[in-house]
Design an enzyme around this catalytic site. Structure first.
Site, PDB file in Angstrom:
ATOM      1  N   ASP A 112      -8.092  59.195  95.050  1.00 21.29           N
ATOM      2  CA  ASP A 112      -6.811  58.739  94.513  1.00 21.29           C
ATOM      3  C   ASP A 112      -5.701  59.714  94.885  1.00 21.29           C
ATOM      4  OD1 ASP A 112      -4.814  57.459  93.186  1.00 21.29           O
ATOM      5  OD2 ASP A 112      -5.596  57.783  91.171  1.00 21.29           O
ATOM      6  N   ASP A 321       0.123  55.326  99.440  1.00 21.60           N
ATOM      7  CA  ASP A 321      -0.919  55.359  98.419  1.00 21.60           C
ATOM      8  C   ASP A 321      -2.233  54.812  98.959  1.00 21.60           C
ATOM      9  OD1 ASP A 321      -2.113  55.621  95.868  1.00 21.60           O
ATOM     10  OD2 ASP A 321      -1.597  53.557  95.373  1.00 21.60           O
TER      11      ASP A 321
END
Length: 446
Positions: A112, A321
């Protein structure tokens, strides 16, 4: 034997004492596995599931970027003033295998780039989520050490306490309602490179015994964000890079981190381009870039640069992301992109589409028979100093079975921000250089 164990613990404690100040030496190359790997899904099914996760991720990112300090309190996931600061979650896409402890216990952790905490579920567990691995058992590890309240990383956790005598406990919540609580500790982490080489490094991590929400086929999360708790910050990693393969290719994606002084672009099939990384004081975790415009076909769209601007209050802006599949654009921007494709494709919109299919165009049967592939307009993302000219497979799904062309881009709902997702980044070497404060990329055969 007991004496040797005491010596080992003292040595490990000494290493941990200098944890925040030490710099990581060496490079690590690990394989990444997609969360839906091995499920025998068709490409449209892969994309549909990715769309669902992207919607959840978009909602979570919106809470963080535009929530003005929104907090999470309790298992219901409701935001309340004075609760726990939330981080994005809701749809991680890639898993890396590592091990924790002495002797090492295997863990599958979700990668992440949009959060910071490193954590896994631990036994004994008051409330734990389904996961593919056995729970990490700290009692079976000779190198497990709960962090004292005076520990530097303990003070970096926005919501920490000392409910046990001189032991740092933490609470950490994500925008989709996932939450972890437990003891913040130090432990040896083992990363195994694709070459078989093993690297052991000490890290601070959350040992979660009370967890709610979803881990999406993982046993924990490894945060690669920019705040002090992340893997990047704890090891003072200056560069990391990934190369993501298409979901259905069968090839493994790779993650590299360390000094990467020998370079990473040996697999590049085109020029390397660079654009500056930006930072937001309100949202320091995220990797922001400066997007200035979009081209569809041969036409630069009339979208003001302000549509992508990072505002002083932390709203807006463009982040890169790894945990979001679809690229998410502000609603007005996405509508302009759809209109440009509609005008150039000259195809009708598909009626009655499943919302998880996104925006689709219907390819008439006669046109499908006339050629194997409908010409798809090119799409270019214009960043400061760099142009990302995408292969059409990175933004459109050709669903032959239903005779449709579907975007693998979407609008970000009420959010005014833009997220560059991982589908756009497929078969591309991407390098985050935290020393030069640049993001670079090149097409590659991952």
């Amino acid at each position: 034997m007991q004496q040797r164990l005491v010596v080992l613990v003292l040595v490990v404690a000494s290493v941990y004492a200098s944890l925040a100040a030490s710099a990581f030496v060496g490079d690590v190359r690990v394989e990444l596995k997609h969360v839906d790997a091995g499920k025998q899904l068709s490409k449209p099914e892969f994309i549909r599931r990715a769309m669902q996760r992207s919607k959840a991720r978009a909602a979570a990112l919106s809470v963080v970027r535009n929530g003005g300090g929104a907090r999470f309190s309790g298992e219901s996931g409701q935001q309340q003033p004075g609760g726990i600061p939330v981080r994005p979650s809701g749809g991680h896409e890639y898993v890396l295998d590592l091990a924790i402890g002495t002797p090492p216990q295997p863990i599958s952790a979700l990668l992440d780039t949009g959060s910071d905490l490193i954590w896994t579920q631990c036994a004994p567990c008051a409330n734990c989520l389904a996961q593919p691995d056995p729970l990490f058992a700290p009692g079976d590890s000779a190198s497990y050490e709960p962090m004292r309240c005076s520990g530097q990383l303990c003070s970096d956790i926005l919501h920490h306490s000392c409910q046990q005598p001189d032991t740092c406990t933490y609470q950490y919540a994500y925008g989709d309602g996932t939450m972890t609580m437990g003891v913040y500790a130090t432990e040896l982490f083992t990363f195994t490179s694709s070459s078989g080489d093993k690297l052991n490094v000490p890290l601070g991590f959350g040992c979660g015994s009370m967890n709610v929400g979803s881990l999406n086929n993982g046993s924990g999360i490894v945060g690669f964000g920019r705040d002090p708790l992340s893997l990047v910050s704890q090891l003072s990693i200056r560069r990391f890079s990934y190369c993501l393969t298409p979901y259905t290719s069968g090839r493994k994606s790779t993650l590299l981190f360390g000094s990467l002084s020998d370079g990473v672009y040996g697999d590049a099939t085109g020029p390397v381009q660079n654009t500056p990384l930006l930072q937001s004081p309100q949202n320091p975790t995220f990797y922001y870039v400066h997007l200035i415009g979009l081209t569809v076909g041969s036409r630069r769209l009339r979208i003001p640069e302000s549509a992508f601007a990072l505002r002083p209050d932390g709203s807006g802006g463009v982040i890169v992301d790894s945990g979001t599949a679809f690229t998410l654009l502000p609603r007005a921007v996405f509508a302009e992109v759809v209109r440009a494709f509609w005008m150039q494709l000259r195809l009708p919109f598909a009626n009655g589409s499943n919302p998880d299919d996104g925006v689709c165009f219907l390819v008439p049967a006669a046109r499908r028979r006339a050629s194997s592939q409908v010409p798809v307009p090119r799409m270019v993302f214009h960043f400061q100093g760099a142009d990302l000219d995408l292969p059409w497979r990175n933004y459109v799904l050709d669903d032959h079975r239903k005779g449709r062309l579907c975007f693998i881009l979407a609008d970000s709902g009420e959010d005014s921000s833009t997220t560059i997702g991982n589908l756009v980044q497929q078969d591309m070497r991407v390098l985050y250089d935290l020393e030069a404060e640049t993001l670079s990329f090149a097409p590659a055969q991952c």
